[in-house]
Motif scaffolding. Structure first.
Motif, PDB file in Angstrom:
ATOM      1  N   GLN A 135       0.830  -1.194   0.000  1.00 32.61           N
ATOM      2  CA  GLN A 135       0.000   0.000   0.000  1.00 32.61           C
ATOM      3  C   GLN A 135       0.872   1.256   0.000  1.00 32.61           C
ATOM      4  OE1 GLN A 135      -2.546   0.162   3.396  1.00 32.61           O
ATOM      5  NE2 GLN A 135      -3.624   1.977   2.708  1.00 32.61           N
ATOM      6  N   GLU A 136       0.434   2.255  -0.740  1.00 28.43           N
ATOM      7  CA  GLU A 136       1.178   3.507  -0.798  1.00 28.43           C
ATOM      8  C   GLU A 136       0.973   4.310   0.478  1.00 28.43           C
ATOM      9  OE1 GLU A 136       1.408   7.260  -3.827  1.00 28.43           O
ATOM     10  OE2 GLU A 136       0.996   5.263  -4.617  1.00 28.43           O
ATOM     11  N   SER A 137       2.005   5.010   0.901  1.00 29.58           N
ATOM     12  CA  SER A 137       1.948   5.811   2.121  1.00 29.58           C
ATOM     13  C   SER A 137       1.170   7.098   1.884  1.00 29.58           C
ATOM     14  CB  SER A 137       3.351   6.161   2.602  1.00 29.58           C
ATOM     15  OG  SER A 137       4.074   5.002   2.919  1.00 29.58           O
ATOM     16  N   LYS A 138       0.413   7.495   2.890  1.00 22.67           N
ATOM     17  CA  LYS A 138      -0.315   8.756   2.842  1.00 22.67           C
ATOM     18  C   LYS A 138       0.611   9.860   3.346  1.00 22.67           C
ATOM     19  CE  LYS A 138      -4.279  11.237   4.566  1.00 22.67           C
ATOM     20  NZ  LYS A 138      -5.394  11.275   5.494  1.00 22.67           N
TER      21      LYS A 138
END
Length: 74
Positions: A2-5
């Protein structure tokens, strides 16, 4: 993976408890101590249970069930 926010901060740092509250992971600042005791939160790939832990730009935080966050200055 998952991509970091990206979490943008105005001051020089934000505390771990403030981050949890601002990202709606906990309902109030008072819940941070309990949450950190019950969940394996990683700050820069190390477990940290201190709600007052200062997070600076480029710090990475991983919260179970909530994802990853990267701190950046505005």
């Amino acid at each position: 993976m998952q991509e970091s926010k990206i979490v943008q901060i105005e001051g020089p740092f934000i505390t771990l408890g403030q981050l949890l509250k601002e990202e709606s992971i906990i309902a109030s600042g008072g819940a941070a101590k309990w949450f950190l005791r019950e969940n394996e939160v990683l700050v820069n790939d190390e477990i940290d249970q201190r709600r007052g832990r200062k997070l600076y730009p480029n710090d990475h935080v991983t919260v179970p069930e909530a994802g990853s966050f990267v701190i950046q200055s505005k």
